[in-house]
Scaffold this active site. Structure first.
Site, mmCIF file in Angstrom:
data_model
loop_
_atom_site.group_PDB
_atom_site.id
_atom_site.type_symbol
_atom_site.label_atom_id
_atom_site.label_comp_id
_atom_site.label_asym_id
_atom_site.label_seq_id
_atom_site.Cartn_x
_atom_site.Cartn_y
_atom_site.Cartn_z
ATOM 1 C CE LYS A 203 -3.538 2.341 2.640
ATOM 2 N NZ LYS A 203 -4.339 2.409 3.846
ATOM 3 C CD GLU A 209 9.436 -6.244 6.797
ATOM 4 O OE1 GLU A 209 9.109 -5.130 6.301
ATOM 5 O OE2 GLU A 209 9.326 -6.490 8.015
ATOM 6 N N GLY A 264 -4.737 -1.743 5.162
ATOM 7 C CA GLY A 264 -4.046 -2.925 4.641
ATOM 8 C C GLY A 264 -4.715 -4.225 5.069
ATOM 9 N NE ARG A 265 -5.771 -3.361 11.342
ATOM 10 C CZ ARG A 265 -5.051 -2.258 11.377
ATOM 11 N NH1 ARG A 265 -3.912 -2.183 10.699
ATOM 12 N NH2 ARG A 265 -5.443 -1.207 12.088
ATOM 13 C CD GLU A 350 -1.056 -3.965 11.657
ATOM 14 O OE1 GLU A 350 -1.745 -3.899 10.634
ATOM 15 O OE2 GLU A 350 0.177 -4.162 11.616
ATOM 16 C CG HIS A 381 -2.919 -35.182 19.570
ATOM 17 N ND1 HIS A 381 -3.227 -36.329 20.283
ATOM 18 C CD2 HIS A 381 -3.920 -35.021 18.661
ATOM 19 C CE1 HIS A 381 -4.343 -36.857 19.784
ATOM 20 N NE2 HIS A 381 -4.783 -36.079 18.820
ATOM 21 C CE LYS A 493 6.572 -0.611 9.715
ATOM 22 N NZ LYS A 493 5.506 -0.021 8.916
HETATM 23 O O1 F6P Z 1 3.889 -2.474 9.529
HETATM 24 C C1 F6P Z 1 2.541 -2.760 9.570
HETATM 25 C C2 F6P Z 1 1.927 -2.577 8.227
HETATM 26 O O2 F6P Z 1 1.872 -1.232 7.925
HETATM 27 C C3 F6P Z 1 0.543 -3.217 8.113
HETATM 28 O O3 F6P Z 1 -0.441 -2.454 8.650
HETATM 29 C C4 F6P Z 1 0.452 -3.445 6.649
HETATM 30 O O4 F6P Z 1 -0.559 -4.344 6.312
HETATM 31 C C5 F6P Z 1 1.837 -3.953 6.347
HETATM 32 O O5 F6P Z 1 2.687 -3.215 7.197
HETATM 33 C C6 F6P Z 1 2.282 -3.800 4.925
HETATM 34 O O6 F6P Z 1 2.231 -2.459 4.502
HETATM 35 P P1 F6P Z 1 2.314 -2.075 2.977
HETATM 36 O O7 F6P Z 1 1.155 -2.672 2.275
HETATM 37 O O8 F6P Z 1 2.305 -0.579 2.940
HETATM 38 O O9 F6P Z 1 3.595 -2.624 2.425
#
Ligand code: F6P
Length: 529
Positions: A203, A209, A264-265, A350, A381, A493
Site C-alpha cells: 500500500k 521487507e 491494509g488488513r 493490529e 495433541h 521500524k
Molecule cells: O507495519 C505494519 C503494516 O503497515 C501493516 O499495517 C500493513 O498491512 C503492512 O505493514 C504492509 O504495509 P504495505 O502494504 O504498505 O507494504
C-alpha cells in the site's frame, strides 16, 4: 469497555458477572430461548454463541451497552464514509470494494468498478495463457511479494479455496513475505523467468521487507534475462504510491491502485486479492465479494440483538472485561483454514491492540487480548492440555466446515466429532469420580463460539471474514479506540535503521548496553566466518 466506573450499566454488568460466576454452563444451556437468541445463520454460515457464558439478562444488558455507546450511529458513520480513522484523517470504506456501502460517492464506486475491470482482464489473460512472457511463453508461476495486510488474506484464501474446480486453471502461486532470504530463495527455486510473473503489493510502497524482496526479485529476473524492457511483462504492482512504483519499473498498465480509505488488513477485496482472483477466477471471486456484501448488509440493517458481528463483539468484550479472559484461541477444524489464526491475528491485534482512546487519552481498561490458535485436531495433541486443565482464562472460536470435500468421509466425521467434542469439554468440563482422581478433573465453563460453514465456498468464507472485520470495528467502538491505525509498529521500524548500519560497520552511534552487546556479538560471528 470505556464506561466510567460510576455508570449504572457498568455496575449492573459487574453484578451480573458475579452472579454468573456461580452458574455452570451446563445450566445456562438449559434455557432454550437463550440458546435460540444466540444462534444465527447468514450466507451459509451458522454462528453458534450458545456456549458463551451469558444468560438472557446479560445479553439484554450488553445490547443496552452497545446502544448507549452509540454503536448504531458510529456504524452508520463508517458506512457513510465519514473520517472515522481520526489519527490518519481517513475514511474507512473497505465495504465499498464489495458494494457493501451503497451510499458511497459515485467517484469511489466508479474507481472501484474501473479497477476491477482492468484486474479481471489481466487475470483472465494470465489464466487463459493469453498473457505472454518476454519469450512468448504463457505464465506458469506467480510470486506474490507483500507482507502483513498485503499478504495474509491472499495466502489464506489461495490455500482455503484451492479445492474449487476453477483453481485447476490457475498458475502455481507462491508467497514471499519475510525479509529472511530463505523465503524468497525457496519461492524462486526451480522457476523459469520466462514463465514467472511477480506481483508486488505494498500500500505504501515503502515497507522494508517488500522493498528488499522486490529488488531481489528484479535482480534475479534481470540476471537471467538481461533485458530491462522485459520487466513490463513480468511485474505487476498494487499500491497507493504510484510514483515510487513507477520508479521501480512497472509498466503503467500493470499498476493497480489502492486507496487511502482501505486499511491494509481490510484490503483482500481489492487488487491486493490478485492471487486469489488468479487462483479461483473472476466469476468465483465475485462470489467471495458477494459473501462479504451480504455480511455488510446484515451488519448495516439488522437489529442489534440479532446482529452477528455486534453479538460477537459484545461477547468477546464481555469475556475480556468481566470474565478475565486474556487470550482468544482460534481453532480451525479444517486443514484448508490453517492460516486463519495468522490472518485474524493481524486483523484483530493490529486493529485493537491499543492503549489510548480515539482522542489520544491513556485508557485504564483491557483492550484486545492475545489471539493465537492453530488447526484441529493437531492442537489437541499439543496445547489443548493447557486449555482443559491450565490456569489461564481464555475464550475460543471453533471454525468447522459441515460438508466433506475430501470424499474420505471417515476422516471428515472424526474431524467434526473432535471439533464439537473439544468445545463440549471446554464448556461442560468433567468432575472427577472420586478424590483420588483430581488429576482427571476438567473445570470447563470456558466461553466459546462455534461457526459451522455449510461448505468451504467463496460465499461462506467471504461472509465469515467480513463478519470478523465488523466485529473488530464494534469492539473498537466499545473500547473507544481507533481500530484503523497502527502507530505502535513504527518504533521498531525506526530502531532497526541504525542497527542495520552498525551491523554493516557503517555507523558508530551509541546504543544501550543490551543492544550494543547483541550487535557486537553478531558482528563477531560474521567476522569469524
Ligand atoms: O507495519 C505494519 C503494516 O503497515 C501493516 O499495517 C500493513 O498491512 C503492512 O505493514 C504492509 O504495509 P504495505 O502494504 O504498505 O507494504
Amino acid at each position: 469497555m470505556h464506561l466510567p466506573d460510576s455508570d449504572p450499566i457498568w455496575d449492573s454488568l459487574a453484578a451480573s458477572a458475579a452472579h454468573l460466576s456461580s452458574i455452570d454452563s451446563h445450566d445456562l444451556l438449559q434455557d432454550a430461548r437463550r440458546n435460540d437468541a444466540l444462534r444465527h445463520a447468514l450466507a451459509g454460515c451458522h454462528f453458534d454463541f450458545s456456549r458463551q457464558r451469558v444468560d438472557q439478562h446479560v445479553l439484554t444488558q450488553l445490547i443496552q451497552l452497545a446502544e448507549s455507546l452509540g454503536l448504531p450511529t458510529k456504524r452508520d458513520a463508517m458506512f457513510a464514509g465519514e473520517k472515522i480513522n481520526k489519527s490518519e484523517h481517513r475514511e474507512v470504506l473497505h465495504t465499498a470494494l464489495r458494494q457493501g456501502a451503497p451510499a458511497v460517492s459515485k467517484t469511489i464506486s466508479a474507481e472501484v468498478a474501473q479497477t476491477k475491470q482492468r484486474l479481471y482482464q489481466s487475470v483472465e489473460a494470465i489464466r487463459s495463457g493469453a498473457w505472454r512472457g518476454y519469450t512468448g511463453k504463457p505464465i506458469k508461476d506467480v510470486i506474490h511479494i507483500g507482507i502483513g495486510g498485503s499478504h495474509l488474506g491472499p495466502e489464506l484464501l489461495v490455500n482455503a479455496l484451492a479445492h474449487l474446480p476453477t483453481a485447476g486453471d490457475a498458475p502455481g502461486i507462491h508467497f514471499v513475505a519475510n525479509v529472511d532470504a530463505a523465503d524468497i530463495n525457496r519461492a524462486l527455486s526451480g522457476l523459469n523467468p520466462e514463465t514467472t510473473l511477480f506481483i508486488v503489493v505494498s500500500k505504501s510502497f515503502s515497507t522494508l521487507e517488500t522493498q528488499v524482496n522486490a529488488n531481489t526479485a528484479r535482480s534475479w529476473f534481470l540476471e537471467r534475462t538481461g533485458d530491462k524492457d522485459a520487466i513490463g511483462q513480468h511485474f505487476l504492482g498494487v499500491t497507493t504510491n504510484r510514483q515510487a512504483a513507477s520508479e521501480f519499473g512497472f509498466a503503467e498498465e500493470n499498476l493497480f491502485p489502492l486507496w487511502d480509505w482501505v486499511g491494509g488488513r481490510f484490503s483482500l477485496w481489492s487488487a491486493v486479492g490478485l492471487p486469489i482472483m488468479l487462483q479461483i477466477g473472476c466469476a468465483v471471486f465475485d462470489h467471495l465479494l458477494e459473501g462479504a456484501r451480504v455480511a455488510d448488509e446484515h451488519f448495516a440493517q439488522t437489529p442489534m440483538h440479532q446482529n452477528i458481528p455486534v453479538l460477537a463483539a459484545l461477547l468477546a468484550t464481555w469475556n475480556t472485561a468481566h470474565l478475565g479472559c486474556n487470550s482468544l484461541a482460534v481453532l480451525s477444524y479444517d486443514q484448508r483454514l490453517a492460516l486463519l489464526p495468522d490472518y485474524l491475528q493481524q486483523l484483530e491485534m493490529e486493529s485493537n491492540g491499543k492503549s489510548v482512546d480515539v482522542d489520544g487519552n491513556p485508557i485504564d481498561y483491557r483492550t484486545m487480548q492475545v489471539l493465537w490458535g492453530g488447526c484441529g485436531t493437531n492442537g489437541q495433541h499439543a496445547y489443548h492440555q493447557l486449555l482443559h486443565q491450565g490456569t489461564s482464562k481464555f475464550a475460543a472460536d471453533f471454525i468447522l466446515v459441515g460438508q466433506d470435500a475430501t470424499e474420505r468421509n471417515e476422516h471428515h466425521q472424526w474431524l467434526l466429532a473432535n471439533g464439537i467434542a473439544q468445545g463440549q469439554a471446554m464448556t461442560l468440563g468433567h468432575e472427577p469420580a472420586n478424590l483420588d482422581e483430581q488429576h482427571k478433573g476438567v473445570p470447563g465453563n470456558h466461553p466459546s463460539t462455534t461457526v459451522i460453514l455449510d461448505s468451504l465456498g467463496p460465499t461462506q468464507i467471504g461472509c465469515l471474514l467480513a463478519i470478523y472485520e465488523h466485529k473488530v470495528f464494534c469492539q473498537g467502538v466499545l473500547w473507544n479506540i481507533n481500530s484503523f491505525d497502527q502507530w505502535g509498529v513504527e518504533l521498531g521500524k525506526q530502531l532497526a535503521l541504525p542497527i542495520y548500519a552498525q551491523l554493516g560497520g557503517h555507523s558508530a552511534s551509541s546504543q544501550d548496553p543490551a543492544t550494543r552487546h547483541l550487535i557486537d556479538h553478531c558482528l563477531k560471528l560474521n567476522r569469524a566466518k
